[in-house]
Design an enzyme around this catalytic site. Sequence first.
Site, short mmCIF file in Angstrom:
data_model
loop_
_atom_site.label_atom_id
_atom_site.label_comp_id
_atom_site.label_asym_id
_atom_site.label_seq_id
_atom_site.Cartn_x
_atom_site.Cartn_y
_atom_site.Cartn_z
N THR A 83 -44.58 6.08 29.19
CA THR A 83 -45.15 7.32 29.70
C THR A 83 -46.10 7.07 30.86
O THR A 83 -46.18 7.88 31.79
CB THR A 83 -45.92 8.04 28.57
OG1 THR A 83 -45.06 8.20 27.44
CG2 THR A 83 -46.40 9.40 29.02
N SER A 85 -46.45 3.83 32.56
CA SER A 85 -46.21 2.65 33.40
C SER A 85 -44.76 2.18 33.30
O SER A 85 -44.02 2.58 32.40
CB SER A 85 -47.15 1.51 32.98
OG SER A 85 -46.87 1.14 31.62
N ASP A 218 -52.42 2.58 19.68
CA ASP A 218 -50.98 2.82 19.84
C ASP A 218 -50.17 1.68 19.24
O ASP A 218 -49.26 1.14 19.89
CB ASP A 218 -50.64 3.01 21.32
CG ASP A 218 -49.31 3.73 21.53
OD1 ASP A 218 -48.82 4.38 20.58
OD2 ASP A 218 -48.76 3.66 22.65
#
Length: 457
Positions: A83, A85, A218
């Site tokens: 999203t 890179s 994440d």
Amino acid sequence: MAKARAALRNAEQLVVHHDYTKEDEAEETLDESGDPLEESGRTIDSSDEEIEESVAEDIARFEESFVGITKRYRLINRIGEGTFSTVYKAEDLEYNNYNNRWDTDERENRKWTSPGHRKRSVKRPHYVAIKKIYVTSSPMRIYNELELLYDLKNSDSVCPLITAFRHLDQVVAVLPYFQHRDFRDYYRDMKVPEMRLYFRSLFTALRSVHSKKILHRDIKPTNFLYNPEQARGVLVDFGLAEREGTDWHQCACTLSSEERRYRISHSIHAQTQQSGHQPACYPKNDTRSSRRANRAGTRGFRAPEVLLKCTQQNTSIDMWSAGVILLTILSRRFPFFHSADDIDALLEITTIFGRKKMKEISLLHGQVFETNIPSYSDNGHSLEKIILWCTGRTKTETGIKPELEEDEKEAVQFLYRLMECDPDKRITAEEALRHPFITRAFEDDEADDDMLDLVRG
């Protein structure tokens, strides 16, 4: 100060969970990491691999827009796209001009190479991963990621930052290139001994990160580059990471049990309840502002406190996400949770842990959880039952009740420690590395070494 006073006022009462506003949706889009099924997750050990025409055009545009990059790196292929890179494999053309302490593979090669052969060896290419951070990312987000990567240099099993460059509004980070396999290629075949090795490596990385009071935010398979053949992985992508305590506001979960009970009994929710047998009632015109909290991460991997908008999240959110990975491996289902939004995600967790547990956890964070869906039971289902069901082990014609293998049972007991809904009771990375489920990996390694010595003898 006005905002601070408003936050304190909101903390004094239970906040009813509101529907999303457009502002919430914008925040969700900003902090939502890529779908784990759509991300690239493997590398190829070749310097001249074939690439798609569209990828070649993408590389050409990148080289043209970032002046001077071709003098230092030869871009080879695109190995990841998310999203925020895109990541490219590249050959480091100036590798021998610098001290490359980050290169663990080179250190391993030199360790097992004789001095004579080391002098005669021909120059071999050295690869790096170039992360092109999209210009849509805020400057503070980019700065934060690079600063955290710098702080984590020399950390075990964490991808270090080699260097970074900026040209106009474009920023690239140069990172080591790690050989790994796509999680989807091996997770269904993993035996429990292999799971021990996988999570020993992952929790080694998380221990390093958490010791510096950093939340990765994440954790998911595509952000842990694992090589099953070497039983070694590396944690990557700190684009959503933050330091513990960033933008904290008091949450009910940090209060004493007495203070929390008092606030619950004097909350708006308690005042609007007619009786214990009536459905939940809510103010017709609620003037309270909606709760704001960091909800970064990937759908399906967010901890309950993230979904409930806890305003004092800590490193335990990463441990829940690691638990989802273990549940995925044990159940042979990826992704295990696949909700469209935070409400669906809470309901998916409710399916497992039951309405009673979710009500308790919601109150812990100053929220109210209510559902009238009849299929959700009060006590939910055991993780053992869910894993048996997911792997097709149901009752046979003889009526024999199926059971997990002994080592699977041990894995499930460990899983309960990871997927503990109360973050204060959830196991830490340091504790996880001392848990019998992980320490047994060392015993397996020693047994393999003994067998190898026997064969050599």
